[in-house]
Design a protein around this motif. Structure first.
Motif, PDB file in Angstrom:
ATOM      1  N   ALA A 186      -8.160   2.456   5.232  1.00 43.07           N
ATOM      2  CA  ALA A 186      -9.123   1.324   4.829  1.00 43.07           C
ATOM      3  C   ALA A 186      -9.592   1.697   3.460  1.00 43.07           C
ATOM      4  O   ALA A 186      -9.950   0.750   2.573  1.00 43.07           O
ATOM      5  CB  ALA A 186     -10.178   1.507   5.728  1.00 43.07           C
ATOM      6  N   ASP A 207      -7.701  -6.763  -3.761  1.00 40.85           N
ATOM      7  CA  ASP A 207      -8.515  -7.962  -4.260  1.00 40.85           C
ATOM      8  C   ASP A 207      -8.025  -8.761  -5.130  1.00 40.85           C
ATOM      9  O   ASP A 207      -8.333 -10.019  -5.332  1.00 40.85           O
ATOM     10  CB  ASP A 207      -9.949  -7.341  -4.666  1.00 40.85           C
ATOM     11  N   THR A 224      -4.676  -2.795   6.997  1.00 43.20           N
ATOM     12  CA  THR A 224      -4.329  -3.518   5.667  1.00 43.20           C
ATOM     13  C   THR A 224      -3.897  -5.015   6.100  1.00 43.20           C
ATOM     14  O   THR A 224      -4.625  -6.094   5.410  1.00 43.20           O
ATOM     15  CB  THR A 224      -2.968  -2.938   5.042  1.00 43.20           C
ATOM     16  N   MET A 274       0.778  -1.190  -0.048  1.00 44.65           N
ATOM     17  CA  MET A 274      -0.045   0.101  -0.009  1.00 44.65           C
ATOM     18  C   MET A 274       0.852   1.185  -0.007  1.00 44.65           C
ATOM     19  O   MET A 274       1.929   1.258   0.115  1.00 44.65           O
ATOM     20  CB  MET A 274      -0.709  -0.112   1.102  1.00 44.65           C
ATOM     21  N   ASP A 288       2.225  -0.335   5.079  1.00 41.07           N
ATOM     22  CA  ASP A 288       0.997  -1.122   5.318  1.00 41.07           C
ATOM     23  C   ASP A 288       0.767  -0.855   6.978  1.00 41.07           C
ATOM     24  O   ASP A 288       1.385  -1.228   7.825  1.00 41.07           O
ATOM     25  CB  ASP A 288       1.524  -2.382   5.028  1.00 41.07           C
ATOM     26  N   GLU A 304      -7.999   1.950   0.597  1.00 40.60           N
ATOM     27  CA  GLU A 304      -7.008   1.485  -0.127  1.00 40.60           C
ATOM     28  C   GLU A 304      -7.252   0.094  -0.235  1.00 40.60           C
ATOM     29  O   GLU A 304      -6.767  -0.831  -1.305  1.00 40.60           O
ATOM     30  CB  GLU A 304      -5.548   1.720   0.261  1.00 40.60           C
ATOM     31  N   ASN A 305      -7.927  -0.708   0.645  1.00 43.81           N
ATOM     32  CA  ASN A 305      -8.144  -2.219   0.727  1.00 43.81           C
ATOM     33  C   ASN A 305      -8.430  -2.867  -0.542  1.00 43.81           C
ATOM     34  O   ASN A 305      -8.040  -3.826  -0.801  1.00 43.81           O
ATOM     35  CB  ASN A 305      -8.935  -2.363   1.892  1.00 43.81           C
ATOM     36  N   SER A 306      -9.686  -2.237  -1.192  1.00 42.72           N
ATOM     37  CA  SER A 306     -10.002  -2.860  -2.418  1.00 42.72           C
ATOM     38  C   SER A 306      -8.891  -3.167  -3.435  1.00 42.72           C
ATOM     39  O   SER A 306      -8.959  -3.958  -4.416  1.00 42.72           O
ATOM     40  CB  SER A 306     -10.895  -2.206  -3.251  1.00 42.72           C
ATOM     41  N   TYR A 314      -7.232  -6.834   7.000  1.00 42.00           N
ATOM     42  CA  TYR A 314      -7.990  -7.250   5.666  1.00 42.00           C
ATOM     43  C   TYR A 314      -7.571  -8.357   4.847  1.00 42.00           C
ATOM     44  O   TYR A 314      -8.268  -9.282   4.297  1.00 42.00           O
ATOM     45  CB  TYR A 314      -7.956  -5.979   4.676  1.00 42.00           C
TER      46      TYR A 314
END
Length: 512
Positions: free
Chosen positions: A299, A306, A327, A294, A323, A301-303, A330
């Motif tokens: 939060a 995926d 992070t 990251m 991070d 940025e979490n997607s 997640y």
């Protein structure tokens, strides 16, 4: 027309050697004395070098078949020597084969349709390709050596005659050229490195690199066979140039574990496409990410994480200083990421056939207290990782690889594990530490992240493929993969072998 370069060169050299008008040549004060010997010698050397170079340009190449390929072999003046194999349009392969002022260039002109079609229709003939390539290379090398001698001597003699207009001087130039070529040949022979083919440097299309460079397991087990490896290269190129012009699927040696080391992605979405391509092309068994995936650890940025679930390989991750704990939480969701294992506090896991232990970075960038405390904090984290490695060894489940984000933390594991991986510094480092542990620091697989786009030229995208023995999990070789920057499709792949690689296999003595 063929003599025009020599005529033009002769005019230039005569102009340089001729005394200026109105000035008498320096003769040491003696009337009728010859010019200084040093000036004459330098002039002769210049004539010899220029004439030899022109001769090589004119006739110093040989067209010869090598297996199913038509090639052109050429000797070229070079300060570094070596061998360069141009495989258009795939790229070029460079070998550090020798150190002498001449380089061997091999251009693959085309694949003979009749011979290649016969190999495609009869794959069993590939088994005999090794002997065929060995004979073709030997014959082409002999013809190239003879032609180069003739080209060098003829070029130097012709230019010497044009410059000096004296047969004796011209013959002296030709003789000196032959002597220099012989000295270059002796230098190449004395520095000949047959193992150079085991550590090639490939520049070209990333998708072609695995097939052209070959698999590390087969290369390591065949240490002493330079010509066999050339045959393997020809075989790989032949398979790439099939009738449908499609690249075949790379089939790695099943006896090798392939670990992809990535680091410092920094929110660059292009990194997932690169990693996915490497997983598919190299048949990766496990991906190890040494952190800073990251940029801010928020939060929102979490997607970005995926796509990890769809990379097609187990994914081991440790926290970097960019991070956050958010992070990490997640990524620890096994329902969302069934292929991800998050390591921290020296915890170890066996995944993809290899046992890995890791520790997260103890610092989060917004909370960094100051550079003067960073070293102590990192050393403490590294000691926790080393303690975890010791506990694993005592339990009879020693780790094969340790992972930390900061190199300073990774250094604390020296002597406790064979291999430790790190990142953070955005450039590669590779060293064997005093305790015998190899430290491998990866650069930025995200090319420094999206902020790198603001620079005049983007950072290089870096990743490495590590080859481990499946039974012992010892490091056999590694490929350093370097993309030129964001948006580029070409790559440079350099094969490296550990200096403590196993000795060449020896044939058992025949029984009485």
């Amino acid at each position: 027309m063929a003599r025009d370069p020599f005529r033009a060169a002769a005019v230039r050299v005569r102009h340089l050697l001729r005394p200026r008008a109105g000035r008498r040549p320096r003769t040491g004060g003696l009337p009728g004395a010859a010019p200084r010997p040093l000036v004459r010698a330098l002039g002769l050397v210049a004539v010899v070098l220029l004439g030899a170079w022109l001769g090589l340009l004119a006739v110093g190449s040989v067209r010869t078949p090598v297996g199913p390929m038509d090639t052109t072999m050429t000797l070229r003046p070079s300060l570094s020597g070596g061998t360069k194999i141009n495989v258009s349009p795939l790229g070029a392969l460079e070998l550090d084969s020798h150190h002498a002022p001449v380089r061997l260039d091999v251009d693959v002109d085309r694949l003979d349709p009749i011979r290649s079609e016969a190999l495609v229709q009869h794959p069993e003939r590939l088994a005999g390709l090794e002997d065929e390539v060995t004979g073709d290379v030997s014959a082409g090398a002999r013809e190239l050596a003879v032609r180069s001698c003739v080209a060098v001597v003829s070029g130097a003699t012709a230019l010497g005659l044009a410059v000096y207009r004296r047969p004796r001087r011209a013959l002296a130039a030709g003789g000196l050229a032959l002597a220099l070529l012989a000295a270059s040949g002796i230098g190449a022979y004395a520095t000949w490195n047959p193992k150079s083919v085991l550590e090639p440097k490939f520049s070209g299309l990333l998708s072609s690199a695995p097939s052209v460079v070959g698999d590390a397991r087969s290369i390591v087990s065949d240490f002493d066979v330079y010509q066999q490896e050339l045959a393997r290269l020809v075989t790989n190129v032949t398979k790439l140039y099939d009738a449908t012009s499609t690249l075949p699927v790379y089939r790695p040696d099943p006896a090798t574990l392939r670990v992809l080391h990535v680091s410092d992605i920094h929110l660059n979405p292009a990194a997932w496409h690169i990693i996915g391509s490497l997983v598919e092309q190299y048949g990766i068994d496990v991906i190890i990410d040494s952190g800073d995936t990251m940029d801010h650890g928020a939060a929102v940025e979490n997607s970005f994480l995926d796509p990890i679930a769809d990379l097609g390989a187990p994914y081991v991750w440790v926290r970097g200083n960019h991070d956050s704990a958010v992070t990490q939480t997640y990524l620890e969701n096994r329902k969302r990421f069934p292929n991800v294992r998050v390591l921290d506090e020296g915890r170890a896991v066996t995944i993809g056939g290899v046992r890995v232990a890791g520790v997260g970075d103890p610092q989060f960038t917004p909370d960094r207290t100051g550079p003067e405390q960073a070293g102590d904090v990192q050393r403490t984290a590294g000691l926790r990782l080393a303690a975890g490695l010791g506990a694993q060894s005592r339990a009879g489940t020693p780790a094969d690889i340790a992972v930390a984000h900061e190199p300073e933390a990774a250094r604390q594991t020296d002597g406790a594990v064979p291999l430790v991986l790190a990142g953070h510094v955005h450039h590669r480092q590779n060293e064997v530490m005093k305790g015998g542990t190899r430290l491998m620091v990866e650069g930025s697989t995200g090319g420094g992240g999206l902020r790198a786009v603001q620079n005049k030229s983007p950072e290089q995208v870096l990743a490495s493929v590590l080859y481990l023995d499946r039974s012992t999990r010892t490091l056999q070789a590694w490929d350093e993969i370097t993309l030129g920057g964001l948006g580029l499709t070409t790559a440079e792949v350099s094969r490296h072998l550990p200096k403590d690689a196993p000795a060449p296999p020896t044939s058992p003595a025949p029984s009485p």
